[in-house]
Design a protein around this motif. Structure first.
Motif, PDB file in Angstrom:
ATOM      1  N   LYS A   1       0.817  -1.213   0.000  1.00 46.47           N
ATOM      2  CA  LYS A   1       0.000   0.000   0.000  1.00 46.47           C
ATOM      3  C   LYS A   1       0.852   1.265   0.000  1.00 46.47           C
ATOM      4  O   LYS A   1       0.508   2.270  -0.608  1.00 46.47           O
ATOM      5  CB  LYS A   1      -0.927  -0.003   1.221  1.00 46.47           C
TER       6      LYS A   1
ATOM      7  N   ARG B   1      -2.746   2.694 -15.753  1.00 47.28           N
ATOM      8  CA  ARG B   1      -3.134   2.278 -14.406  1.00 47.28           C
ATOM      9  C   ARG B   1      -2.485   0.946 -14.040  1.00 47.28           C
ATOM     10  O   ARG B   1      -2.001   0.769 -12.921  1.00 47.28           O
ATOM     11  CB  ARG B   1      -4.663   2.173 -14.296  1.00 47.28           C
TER      12      ARG B   1
ATOM     13  N   ASP C   1       0.278   0.315 -10.927  1.00 43.68           N
ATOM     14  CA  ASP C   1      -0.394  -0.350  -9.813  1.00 43.68           C
ATOM     15  C   ASP C   1       0.606  -1.236  -9.063  1.00 43.68           C
ATOM     16  O   ASP C   1       1.109  -2.208  -9.619  1.00 43.68           O
ATOM     17  CB  ASP C   1      -1.549  -1.200 -10.351  1.00 43.68           C
TER      18      ASP C   1
ATOM     19  N   TYR D   1       0.122  -3.411  -6.804  1.00 44.06           N
ATOM     20  CA  TYR D   1      -0.373  -4.781  -6.650  1.00 44.06           C
ATOM     21  C   TYR D   1      -0.095  -5.607  -7.903  1.00 44.06           C
ATOM     22  O   TYR D   1       0.201  -6.800  -7.818  1.00 44.06           O
ATOM     23  CB  TYR D   1      -1.869  -4.786  -6.344  1.00 44.06           C
TER      24      TYR D   1
ATOM     25  N   SER E   1      -8.597  -3.788  -3.412  1.00 45.72           N
ATOM     26  CA  SER E   1      -9.694  -3.383  -4.278  1.00 45.72           C
ATOM     27  C   SER E   1      -9.599  -1.878  -4.486  1.00 45.72           C
ATOM     28  O   SER E   1      -9.576  -1.109  -3.522  1.00 45.72           O
ATOM     29  CB  SER E   1     -11.042  -3.750  -3.632  1.00 45.72           C
ATOM     30  N   ARG E   2      -9.518  -1.444  -5.715  1.00 46.40           N
ATOM     31  CA  ARG E   2      -9.274  -0.027  -5.992  1.00 46.40           C
ATOM     32  C   ARG E   2     -10.337   0.858  -5.343  1.00 46.40           C
ATOM     33  O   ARG E   2     -11.522   0.571  -5.401  1.00 46.40           O
ATOM     34  CB  ARG E   2      -9.231   0.219  -7.500  1.00 46.40           C
ATOM     35  N   SER E   3      -9.886   1.935  -4.730  1.00 53.61           N
ATOM     36  CA  SER E   3     -10.785   2.815  -3.969  1.00 53.61           C
ATOM     37  C   SER E   3     -11.839   3.475  -4.852  1.00 53.61           C
ATOM     38  O   SER E   3     -12.924   3.819  -4.390  1.00 53.61           O
ATOM     39  CB  SER E   3      -9.972   3.893  -3.238  1.00 53.61           C
ATOM     40  N   ASP E   4     -11.533   3.673  -6.145  1.00 55.55           N
ATOM     41  CA  ASP E   4     -12.491   4.317  -7.041  1.00 55.55           C
ATOM     42  C   ASP E   4     -13.440   3.315  -7.689  1.00 55.55           C
ATOM     43  O   ASP E   4     -14.251   3.669  -8.545  1.00 55.55           O
ATOM     44  CB  ASP E   4     -11.762   5.130  -8.118  1.00 55.55           C
ATOM     45  N   SER E   5     -13.357   2.058  -7.276  1.00 53.77           N
ATOM     46  CA  SER E   5     -14.200   1.016  -7.846  1.00 53.77           C
ATOM     47  C   SER E   5     -15.417   0.764  -6.959  1.00 53.77           C
ATOM     48  O   SER E   5     -15.340   0.843  -5.735  1.00 53.77           O
ATOM     49  CB  SER E   5     -13.396  -0.288  -7.994  1.00 53.77           C
TER      50      SER E   5
END
Length: 233
Positions: A10, A35, A39, A41, A215-219
């Motif tokens: 993170k 992206r 990323d 991850y 899990s992507r925050s904007d998802s």
């Protein structure tokens, strides 16, 4: 937060990669590729040999709720490309002969040590009995699904499609789970997941939404975790 391999994903920082809009590449494709390249991850999944960044989502959820236990029997629905199956194999110690992981996907997937793979649609009428036989005649401790339908770009349509998959996975789980078992599935925010929770609470002792850091925050992506299966005659 530390993930497999000892990396604090993170908070990791790298130089941001920018992608030019080349010939034949749309702006949306450029955005997606940028992206992916930035990323942490995705980078860590490649480093550790996981087939998808989704492996970290399952790892985080299980770190907290501990349902993938050594010796456990796990069914992974719509398993391709196999990231969740890879995590399950490690945690139930399937390669050591202590647990079993069965993966099923209509598109098929490359072999994974310790995983029995069925190139089959789990909607097929014979699928539940086939998987129980593959588990040695016993029912599963865990049924999990990271399935998602191809996105249309229309939010409500995409929500309904993924919820239909989650509900089908839930119906399948009620056929193959043993008492006390766990069901985990991807859902999306959007309204109808509330109805699904009500239905699931009739069959499980506890039902909750979880959103791991991976899990992507904007998802709008969420996961529904149901534990303590109670068969209803």
């Amino acid at each position: 937060m530390t993930r497999p391999g000892g990396t604090t994903i993170k908070n990791s920082r790298r130089l941001k990669v920018r992608v030019k809009t080349g010939k034949g590449r749309t702006v949306s494709q450029k955005t997606w590729l940028e992206r992916q390249l930035n990323d942490p991850y995705v980078a860590e999944a490649r480093k550790l040999g996981y087939r998808s960044r989704a492996a970290f989502k399952l790892s985080e959820i299980d770190d907290k709720f501990r349902f993938l236990k050594p010796g456990g029997r796990v069914v992974d629905l719509g398993a391709a490309p196999g990231g969740w199956s890879q995590v399950a194999v490690q945690r139930v110690k399937a390669t050591e002969g202590k647990g079993k992981v069965i993966a099923i996907d209509m598109h098929g997937m490359d072999p994974i040590p310790g995983v029995v793979i069925f190139h089959k649609d789990f909607y097929d009428e014979d699928a539940p009995q086939l998987l129980i036989e593959a588990l040695g005649g016993e029912k599963a401790d865990v049924v999990m699904s990271d399935m998602a339908a191809h996105a249309t770009g229309h939010r409500q349509t995409d929500h309904l499609k993924i919820m239909a998959l989650a509900e089908a996975g839930f119906a399948f789980a009620t056929d193959v789970l043993k008492p006390g078992g766990t069901f985990l599935a991807k859902v999306l925010r959007g309204g109808t997941e509330g109805e699904m929770l009500k239905m699931m609470k009739r069959h499980f002792e506890s039902v909750r939404h979880v959103k791991p850091d991976a899990s992507r925050s904007d998802s709008a992506e969420l996961f529904v975790l149901a534990m303590g299966f109670r068969p209803i005659d």
